[in-house]
Design a protein around this motif. Structure first.
Motif, PDB file in Angstrom:
ATOM      1  N   ALA A   1      -7.229   4.703   0.391  1.00  0.00           N
ATOM      2  CA  ALA A   1      -7.030   6.152   0.255  1.00  0.00           C
ATOM      3  C   ALA A   1      -7.849   6.909   1.306  1.00  0.00           C
ATOM      4  O   ALA A   1      -7.388   7.925   1.853  1.00  0.00           O
ATOM      5  CB  ALA A   1      -7.415   6.612  -1.149  1.00  0.00           C
ATOM      6  N   LEU A   2      -9.056   6.416   1.596  1.00  0.00           N
ATOM      7  CA  LEU A   2      -9.891   7.056   2.613  1.00  0.00           C
ATOM      8  C   LEU A   2      -9.273   6.895   4.003  1.00  0.00           C
ATOM      9  O   LEU A   2      -9.307   7.825   4.823  1.00  0.00           O
ATOM     10  CB  LEU A   2     -11.292   6.459   2.591  1.00  0.00           C
ATOM     11  CG  LEU A   2     -12.188   6.907   1.429  1.00  0.00           C
ATOM     12  CD1 LEU A   2     -13.418   6.022   1.311  1.00  0.00           C
ATOM     13  CD2 LEU A   2     -12.592   8.373   1.615  1.00  0.00           C
ATOM     14  N   ALA A   3      -8.697   5.729   4.270  1.00  0.00           N
ATOM     15  CA  ALA A   3      -8.030   5.527   5.556  1.00  0.00           C
ATOM     16  C   ALA A   3      -6.853   6.494   5.701  1.00  0.00           C
ATOM     17  O   ALA A   3      -6.644   7.081   6.774  1.00  0.00           O
ATOM     18  CB  ALA A   3      -7.546   4.084   5.671  1.00  0.00           C
ATOM     19  N   ALA A   4      -6.111   6.686   4.609  1.00  0.00           N
ATOM     20  CA  ALA A   4      -4.977   7.620   4.641  1.00  0.00           C
ATOM     21  C   ALA A   4      -5.456   9.057   4.813  1.00  0.00           C
ATOM     22  O   ALA A   4      -4.876   9.834   5.588  1.00  0.00           O
ATOM     23  CB  ALA A   4      -4.164   7.481   3.358  1.00  0.00           C
ATOM     24  N   LYS A   5      -6.536   9.414   4.121  1.00  0.00           N
ATOM     25  CA  LYS A   5      -7.080  10.766   4.192  1.00  0.00           C
ATOM     26  C   LYS A   5      -7.459  11.136   5.617  1.00  0.00           C
ATOM     27  O   LYS A   5      -7.187  12.257   6.086  1.00  0.00           O
ATOM     28  CB  LYS A   5      -8.299  10.877   3.275  1.00  0.00           C
ATOM     29  CG  LYS A   5      -9.046  12.206   3.370  1.00  0.00           C
ATOM     30  CD  LYS A   5     -10.295  12.187   2.501  1.00  0.00           C
ATOM     31  CE  LYS A   5     -11.110  13.459   2.677  1.00  0.00           C
ATOM     32  NZ  LYS A   5     -12.355  13.436   1.846  1.00  0.00           N
TER      33      LYS A   5
ATOM     34  N   ASN B   1      -2.117  -2.116  -1.894  1.00  0.00           N
ATOM     35  CA  ASN B   1      -2.688  -0.859  -2.403  1.00  0.00           C
ATOM     36  C   ASN B   1      -2.589   0.269  -1.384  1.00  0.00           C
ATOM     37  O   ASN B   1      -3.368   1.214  -1.425  1.00  0.00           O
ATOM     38  CB  ASN B   1      -4.143  -1.067  -2.809  1.00  0.00           C
ATOM     39  CG  ASN B   1      -4.293  -1.589  -4.227  1.00  0.00           C
ATOM     40  OD1 ASN B   1      -4.209  -0.830  -5.188  1.00  0.00           O
ATOM     41  ND2 ASN B   1      -4.476  -2.891  -4.364  1.00  0.00           N
ATOM     42  N   GLY B   2      -1.621   0.164  -0.471  1.00  0.00           N
ATOM     43  CA  GLY B   2      -1.388   1.253   0.471  1.00  0.00           C
ATOM     44  C   GLY B   2      -1.990   1.075   1.846  1.00  0.00           C
ATOM     45  O   GLY B   2      -1.839   1.947   2.702  1.00  0.00           O
ATOM     46  N   GLY B   3      -2.682  -0.037   2.089  1.00  0.00           N
ATOM     47  CA  GLY B   3      -3.245  -0.278   3.412  1.00  0.00           C
ATOM     48  C   GLY B   3      -2.160  -0.596   4.422  1.00  0.00           C
ATOM     49  O   GLY B   3      -1.106  -1.137   4.071  1.00  0.00           O
ATOM     50  N   LEU B   4      -2.400  -0.286   5.683  1.00  0.00           N
ATOM     51  CA  LEU B   4      -1.382  -0.457   6.717  1.00  0.00           C
ATOM     52  C   LEU B   4      -1.033  -1.929   6.953  1.00  0.00           C
ATOM     53  O   LEU B   4       0.148  -2.308   6.931  1.00  0.00           O
ATOM     54  CB  LEU B   4      -1.872   0.168   8.027  1.00  0.00           C
ATOM     55  CG  LEU B   4      -0.965  -0.025   9.253  1.00  0.00           C
ATOM     56  CD1 LEU B   4       0.392   0.616   9.041  1.00  0.00           C
ATOM     57  CD2 LEU B   4      -1.652   0.532  10.514  1.00  0.00           C
ATOM     58  N   ILE B   5      -2.038  -2.761   7.204  1.00  0.00           N
ATOM     59  CA  ILE B   5      -1.775  -4.149   7.556  1.00  0.00           C
ATOM     60  C   ILE B   5      -2.947  -5.017   7.110  1.00  0.00           C
ATOM     61  O   ILE B   5      -4.097  -4.592   7.155  1.00  0.00           O
ATOM     62  CB  ILE B   5      -1.538  -4.287   9.083  1.00  0.00           C
ATOM     63  CG1 ILE B   5      -1.189  -5.735   9.470  1.00  0.00           C
ATOM     64  CG2 ILE B   5      -2.742  -3.790   9.867  1.00  0.00           C
ATOM     65  CD1 ILE B   5      -0.776  -5.869  10.942  1.00  0.00           C
ATOM     66  N   SER B   6      -2.633  -6.208   6.656  1.00  0.00           N
ATOM     67  CA  SER B   6      -3.695  -7.145   6.300  1.00  0.00           C
ATOM     68  C   SER B   6      -3.364  -8.508   6.890  1.00  0.00           C
ATOM     69  O   SER B   6      -2.194  -8.893   6.995  1.00  0.00           O
ATOM     70  CB  SER B   6      -3.851  -7.267   4.778  1.00  0.00           C
ATOM     71  OG  SER B   6      -2.710  -7.881   4.194  1.00  0.00           O
TER      72      SER B   6
ATOM     73  N   GLU C   1      -1.977 -15.056   5.510  1.00  0.00           N
ATOM     74  CA  GLU C   1      -0.971 -14.068   5.125  1.00  0.00           C
ATOM     75  C   GLU C   1      -1.049 -12.838   6.022  1.00  0.00           C
ATOM     76  O   GLU C   1      -2.118 -12.234   6.150  1.00  0.00           O
ATOM     77  CB  GLU C   1      -1.198 -13.612   3.681  1.00  0.00           C
ATOM     78  CG  GLU C   1      -1.098 -14.704   2.639  1.00  0.00           C
ATOM     79  CD  GLU C   1      -1.382 -14.176   1.244  1.00  0.00           C
ATOM     80  OE1 GLU C   1      -0.525 -14.308   0.372  1.00  0.00           O
ATOM     81  OE2 GLU C   1      -2.471 -13.605   1.043  1.00  0.00           O
ATOM     82  N   LEU C   2       0.069 -12.482   6.623  1.00  0.00           N
ATOM     83  CA  LEU C   2       0.190 -11.207   7.339  1.00  0.00           C
ATOM     84  C   LEU C   2       1.092 -10.320   6.494  1.00  0.00           C
ATOM     85  O   LEU C   2       2.257 -10.642   6.265  1.00  0.00           O
ATOM     86  CB  LEU C   2       0.793 -11.418   8.726  1.00  0.00           C
ATOM     87  CG  LEU C   2       1.096 -10.141   9.526  1.00  0.00           C
ATOM     88  CD1 LEU C   2      -0.181  -9.365   9.836  1.00  0.00           C
ATOM     89  CD2 LEU C   2       1.842 -10.476  10.816  1.00  0.00           C
ATOM     90  N   VAL C   3       0.538  -9.232   6.004  1.00  0.00           N
ATOM     91  CA  VAL C   3       1.289  -8.308   5.147  1.00  0.00           C
ATOM     92  C   VAL C   3       1.281  -6.933   5.799  1.00  0.00           C
ATOM     93  O   VAL C   3       0.226  -6.432   6.201  1.00  0.00           O
ATOM     94  CB  VAL C   3       0.681  -8.230   3.728  1.00  0.00           C
ATOM     95  CG1 VAL C   3       1.516  -7.308   2.846  1.00  0.00           C
ATOM     96  CG2 VAL C   3       0.592  -9.625   3.105  1.00  0.00           C
ATOM     97  N   ILE C   4       2.456  -6.332   5.912  1.00  0.00           N
ATOM     98  CA  ILE C   4       2.597  -5.027   6.557  1.00  0.00           C
ATOM     99  C   ILE C   4       3.168  -4.034   5.562  1.00  0.00           C
ATOM    100  O   ILE C   4       4.156  -4.320   4.873  1.00  0.00           O
ATOM    101  CB  ILE C   4       3.524  -5.118   7.786  1.00  0.00           C
ATOM    102  CG1 ILE C   4       2.907  -6.051   8.844  1.00  0.00           C
ATOM    103  CG2 ILE C   4       3.761  -3.742   8.398  1.00  0.00           C
ATOM    104  CD1 ILE C   4       3.860  -6.407   9.962  1.00  0.00           C
ATOM    105  N   ASN C   5       2.547  -2.871   5.483  1.00  0.00           N
ATOM    106  CA  ASN C   5       3.053  -1.803   4.620  1.00  0.00           C
ATOM    107  C   ASN C   5       3.798  -0.801   5.505  1.00  0.00           C
ATOM    108  O   ASN C   5       3.176   0.040   6.159  1.00  0.00           O
ATOM    109  CB  ASN C   5       1.892  -1.128   3.879  1.00  0.00           C
ATOM    110  CG  ASN C   5       2.373  -0.221   2.754  1.00  0.00           C
ATOM    111  OD1 ASN C   5       3.321   0.534   2.941  1.00  0.00           O
ATOM    112  ND2 ASN C   5       1.724  -0.304   1.613  1.00  0.00           N
ATOM    113  N   ARG C   6       5.123  -0.930   5.544  1.00  0.00           N
ATOM    114  CA  ARG C   6       5.905  -0.074   6.432  1.00  0.00           C
ATOM    115  C   ARG C   6       5.908   1.377   5.938  1.00  0.00           C
ATOM    116  O   ARG C   6       6.011   2.308   6.746  1.00  0.00           O
ATOM    117  CB  ARG C   6       7.341  -0.592   6.549  1.00  0.00           C
ATOM    118  CG  ARG C   6       8.158   0.176   7.571  1.00  0.00           C
ATOM    119  CD  ARG C   6       8.990  -0.693   8.468  1.00  0.00           C
ATOM    120  NE  ARG C   6       9.962  -1.498   7.763  1.00  0.00           N
ATOM    121  CZ  ARG C   6      10.870  -2.256   8.403  1.00  0.00           C
ATOM    122  NH1 ARG C   6      10.917  -2.303   9.723  1.00  0.00           N
ATOM    123  NH2 ARG C   6      11.723  -2.990   7.719  1.00  0.00           N
TER     124      ARG C   6
END
Length: 322
Positions: free
Chosen positions: A233-237, A252-257, A294-299
């Protein structure tokens, strides 16, 4: 003894040996963690044990202790050692260090511990020595891979803040040894922002934004993992594209892990438990590295930041959150 009493006693022994044997052969395992373990990890841990025939409540008793802060780890470690378990489990480096300080005789298995050799948990990866072994989280140089992936997502990024916890020994190693070399190799500025408490997370992200960072890399530890929704949430803010070590952040809404498959590490930990409970010594069991990443992307988050996910990353992704 009267004949009737003798017969009754003999009958009781005949009908209940299985129950007595089962109760007598239960092995005890102590599990020391920072905060409650994520449900998917807990499930993987029990699954790994079950694969080798060890079932909590049947032939195994697992004693869990959750320290609310790092300074409480020694007390909880001592509490577990006092129970005289057959084996101790540590799911992170601070817990492993606390258990190692608490006992030199009870076998210890760590899971997802970064740089165990460089932090002094083991003598070497191939020959751990002492009473401790386990599974490492990452290999040296991994932080450089994270920065490369983040730059692939944000090609214009020339200043990438790195969030570290100075209270985490592995983070101190990364800052001293890996970040300077990564900065030189990739030609980027890597300013450090620090947080040791939940409240300091807000300050750290605000500092990164004030320094006009183009993005941020969040190093994983108990503080960030246990506060993943707040971190993302702080990264988004602050509109900071961010990369994280574990998929928990991307979901949880992060861009990429990008990082080790924690569930796989905990499943594999069951093999160590099985070998040690059957007589193997930790000193004879080499430390193993992750084999699944694991590479996970939140488009959805990428769209909110105005970023287009490169096809090369999409092709590598294990999961894309729409």
């Amino acid at each position: 003894m009267k004949r009737r009493e003798f017969i009754a006693a003999s009958a009781a022994l005949l009908v209940s040996p299985r129950r007595s044997l089962a109760q007598g052969t239960r092995r005890r395992v102590g599990f020391l963690a920072m905060d409650v373990v994520e449900p998917t990890v807990q499930k993987a841990w029990l699954e790994g044990l079950r694969k080798h025939g060890w079932i909590d409540g049947r032939n195994l008793i697992i004693e869990y202790r959750y320290a609310p802060s790092p300074d409480r780890l020694p007390a909880f470690a001592a509490e577990l050692v006092a129970l005289s378990p057959d084996l101790l489990i540590a799911p992170n480096p601070p817990a492993a260090a606390a258990l190692k300080s608490a006992t030199a005789s009870i076998p210890i298995v760590f899971v997802a511990a970064s740089f165990p050799e460089r932090l002094g948990l083991v003598q070497s990866m191939s020959h751990p020595g002492g009473n401790i072994t386990g599974l490492a989280a990452v290999a040296p140089g991994f932080v450089g891979k994270l920065i490369e992936l983040l730059r692939e997502m944000v090609p214009t990024a020339s200043k990438i803040a790195v969030l570290v916890n100075p209270g985490t020994p592995g983070h101190r190693l990364i800052v001293a040894e890996e970040l300077p070399q990564t900065a030189r190799n990739l030609g980027v500025a890597l300013p450090i922002v620090e947080a040791t408490t939940v409240e300091e997370l807000d300050v750290a992200f605000a500092s990164a934004a004030a320094e006009h960072a183009d993005a941020i890399s969040v190093l994983g530890d108990a503080l960030t993992v246990n506060n993943a929704p707040r971190v993302t949430a702080l990264a988004a803010k602050h509109r900071l594209p961010a990369i994280y070590l574990f998929r928990l952040f991307a979901t949880n809404g992060g861009l990429i892990s990008y990082g080790p498959d924690l569930a796989d590490l905990f499943i594999r930990a069951g093999g160590y438990v099985d070998k040690i409970l059957k007589g193997a010594k930790p000193s004879d069991l080499p430390v193993e590295l992750p084999t699944k990443f694991e590479l996970v992307i939140n488009r959805k988050t990428a769209n909110a930041l105005g970023l287009t996910v490169p096809p090369t990353l999409l092709a590598q992704a294990m999961e894309v959150i729409e």
